[in-house]
Design a protein around this motif. Sequence first.
Motif, PDB file in Angstrom:
ATOM      1  N   LEU A  51      18.848 -55.500 -11.717  1.00 57.89           N
ATOM      2  CA  LEU A  51      17.702 -55.139 -12.266  1.00 57.89           C
ATOM      3  C   LEU A  51      17.650 -54.753 -13.558  1.00 57.89           C
ATOM      4  N   PHE A  52      18.587 -53.987 -14.180  1.00 59.77           N
ATOM      5  CA  PHE A  52      18.962 -53.623 -15.544  1.00 59.77           C
ATOM      6  C   PHE A  52      19.446 -54.632 -16.430  1.00 59.77           C
ATOM      7  N   ILE A  53      20.123 -55.671 -15.771  1.00 63.23           N
ATOM      8  CA  ILE A  53      20.509 -56.944 -16.725  1.00 63.23           C
ATOM      9  C   ILE A  53      18.972 -57.701 -17.039  1.00 63.23           C
ATOM     10  N   LYS A  54      18.233 -57.777 -16.177  1.00 67.42           N
ATOM     11  CA  LYS A  54      17.115 -58.521 -16.648  1.00 67.42           C
ATOM     12  C   LYS A  54      15.771 -57.655 -17.218  1.00 67.42           C
ATOM     13  N   TYR A  55      15.900 -56.271 -16.754  1.00 70.35           N
ATOM     14  CA  TYR A  55      15.085 -55.540 -17.507  1.00 70.35           C
ATOM     15  C   TYR A  55      15.734 -54.367 -18.042  1.00 70.35           C
ATOM     16  N   THR A  56      16.016 -54.436 -19.484  1.00 72.97           N
ATOM     17  CA  THR A  56      16.878 -53.639 -20.267  1.00 72.97           C
ATOM     18  C   THR A  56      16.173 -52.280 -20.520  1.00 72.97           C
ATOM     19  N   ASN A  57      14.883 -52.243 -20.752  1.00 70.04           N
ATOM     20  CA  ASN A  57      14.274 -51.272 -21.165  1.00 70.04           C
ATOM     21  C   ASN A  57      12.781 -51.272 -20.470  1.00 70.04           C
ATOM     22  N   ALA A  58      12.004 -50.221 -21.164  1.00 65.84           N
ATOM     23  CA  ALA A  58      10.541 -49.676 -20.471  1.00 65.84           C
ATOM     24  C   ALA A  58       9.573 -50.902 -20.741  1.00 65.84           C
ATOM     25  N   GLU A  59       9.858 -51.390 -22.277  1.00 69.46           N
ATOM     26  CA  GLU A  59       9.038 -52.573 -22.658  1.00 69.46           C
ATOM     27  C   GLU A  59       9.171 -53.801 -21.829  1.00 69.46           C
ATOM     28  N   SER A  60      10.367 -54.356 -21.265  1.00 67.51           N
ATOM     29  CA  SER A  60      10.684 -55.378 -20.456  1.00 67.51           C
ATOM     30  C   SER A  60      10.053 -55.351 -19.243  1.00 67.51           C
ATOM     31  N   LEU A  61      10.424 -54.070 -18.695  1.00 66.07           N
ATOM     32  CA  LEU A  61       9.879 -53.885 -17.073  1.00 66.07           C
ATOM     33  C   LEU A  61       8.476 -53.781 -17.189  1.00 66.07           C
ATOM     34  N   ALA A  62       7.805 -53.085 -18.163  1.00 66.46           N
ATOM     35  CA  ALA A  62       6.360 -52.893 -18.192  1.00 66.46           C
ATOM     36  C   ALA A  62       5.722 -54.311 -17.984  1.00 66.46           C
ATOM     37  N   LYS A  63       6.142 -55.359 -18.656  1.00 68.57           N
ATOM     38  CA  LYS A  63       5.843 -56.730 -18.408  1.00 68.57           C
ATOM     39  C   LYS A  63       6.307 -57.585 -17.155  1.00 68.57           C
ATOM     40  N   ALA A  64       7.129 -56.937 -16.368  1.00 69.65           N
ATOM     41  CA  ALA A  64       7.475 -57.609 -15.155  1.00 69.65           C
ATOM     42  C   ALA A  64       6.519 -57.961 -14.302  1.00 69.65           C
ATOM     43  N   ASN A  85       5.653 -48.901  -8.616  1.00 67.15           N
ATOM     44  CA  ASN A  85       5.810 -47.649  -9.223  1.00 67.15           C
ATOM     45  C   ASN A  85       6.520 -47.844 -10.592  1.00 67.15           C
ATOM     46  N   ILE A  86       7.899 -48.429 -10.438  1.00 64.08           N
ATOM     47  CA  ILE A  86       8.616 -48.743 -11.666  1.00 64.08           C
ATOM     48  C   ILE A  86       7.951 -49.536 -12.930  1.00 64.08           C
ATOM     49  N   ILE A  87       7.261 -50.377 -12.253  1.00 66.01           N
ATOM     50  CA  ILE A  87       6.458 -51.141 -13.295  1.00 66.01           C
ATOM     51  C   ILE A  87       5.306 -50.352 -14.128  1.00 66.01           C
ATOM     52  N   ALA A  88       4.556 -49.501 -12.980  1.00 69.84           N
ATOM     53  CA  ALA A  88       3.430 -48.499 -13.684  1.00 69.84           C
ATOM     54  C   ALA A  88       3.991 -47.653 -14.661  1.00 69.84           C
ATOM     55  N   LEU A  89       5.372 -46.956 -14.101  1.00 67.09           N
ATOM     56  CA  LEU A  89       5.601 -45.940 -14.689  1.00 67.09           C
ATOM     57  C   LEU A  89       6.235 -46.531 -16.532  1.00 67.09           C
ATOM     58  N   SER A  90       6.849 -47.688 -16.176  1.00 63.49           N
ATOM     59  CA  SER A  90       7.265 -48.287 -17.632  1.00 63.49           C
ATOM     60  C   SER A  90       6.093 -48.485 -18.600  1.00 63.49           C
ATOM     61  N   GLN A  91       5.011 -48.975 -17.741  1.00 61.28           N
ATOM     62  CA  GLN A  91       3.864 -49.366 -18.731  1.00 61.28           C
ATOM     63  C   GLN A  91       3.436 -47.996 -19.306  1.00 61.28           C
ATOM     64  N   ILE A  92       3.447 -46.700 -18.789  1.00 56.18           N
ATOM     65  CA  ILE A  92       3.089 -45.625 -19.141  1.00 56.18           C
ATOM     66  C   ILE A  92       3.766 -45.110 -20.374  1.00 56.18           C
ATOM     67  N   LEU A  93       5.364 -45.174 -20.071  1.00 51.21           N
ATOM     68  CA  LEU A  93       6.271 -45.032 -20.912  1.00 51.21           C
ATOM     69  C   LEU A  93       5.961 -45.515 -22.370  1.00 51.21           C
ATOM     70  N   VAL A  94       5.657 -46.931 -22.428  1.00 50.64           N
ATOM     71  CA  VAL A  94       5.406 -47.798 -23.451  1.00 50.64           C
ATOM     72  C   VAL A  94       3.916 -47.118 -24.010  1.00 50.64           C
ATOM     73  N   GLU A  95       3.085 -47.193 -23.189  1.00 52.01           N
ATOM     74  CA  GLU A  95       1.634 -46.670 -23.883  1.00 52.01           C
ATOM     75  C   GLU A  95       1.634 -45.288 -24.500  1.00 52.01           C
ATOM     76  N   LYS A  96       2.355 -44.321 -23.846  1.00 48.82           N
ATOM     77  CA  LYS A  96       2.309 -42.908 -23.995  1.00 48.82           C
ATOM     78  C   LYS A  96       3.377 -42.391 -24.929  1.00 48.82           C
ATOM     79  N   TYR A  97       4.710 -42.919 -24.770  1.00 47.00           N
ATOM     80  CA  TYR A  97       5.662 -42.278 -24.995  1.00 47.00           C
ATOM     81  C   TYR A  97       6.881 -43.348 -25.787  1.00 47.00           C
TER      82      TYR A  97
END
Length: 208
Positions: A51-64, A85-97
């Motif tokens: 998972l972390f090889i394919k999605y290295t940060n919140a930005e990439s997981l937010a678009k998964a 949940n992990i996609i949704a929380l990644s989207q919030i991390l990108v949008e808010k933080y």
Amino acid sequence: MNIPFFLETLNQMFPDAKAELNYANPFELLIAVVLSAQTTDKAVNKVTEPLFIKYTNAESLAKANLSDVESIIKTIGLYHNKAKNIIALSQILVEKYQGEVPDKRDQLESLPGVGRKTTNVVISNAFGIPALAVDTHVARISVRLGLAKEGDTVLQIEQKLNRKIPKEHWLKVHHQMIFFGRYHCLAKNPKCVTCPLFDACKFKDKRK
């Protein structure tokens, strides 16, 4: 329970206790802990590696794509909801933080799939903020050792441990109590015969 004796015993039994989840940064820790609900750390580590090889940060997981994430984590329990949940929380991390994991309790607990236990694990392990997370192992042995009462909620157990154990020990004790519950004071067939805390134990079914 004599707290200094309790802490010294844990230090002797598990001097190097630490998180068994594999992670390299606060984002990976947050994702791993969310995935670990009702699942073993060993099972989580198997899925977070790809998972972390394919999605290295919140930005990439937010678009998964949801189905892509599900295919990676499908061997763990509740994988469908956890993937959402992990996609949704990644989207919030990108949008808010700005893609970063916040270190404030209220901000973390507002994220999808993140409760008090997950928040405590993240703020203590990732940011060094004193917190003592209560999982099933910590809850079980807290009751057995008389540090909490049968029927106490997870929050009540946490509050009692916080009052009894000095703050500077919270992070290490959390891991040590997990190890104690996972490898010694098991839910079934606890190792009472070799337990150095046998005399202090309140467990009605203890045996020697």
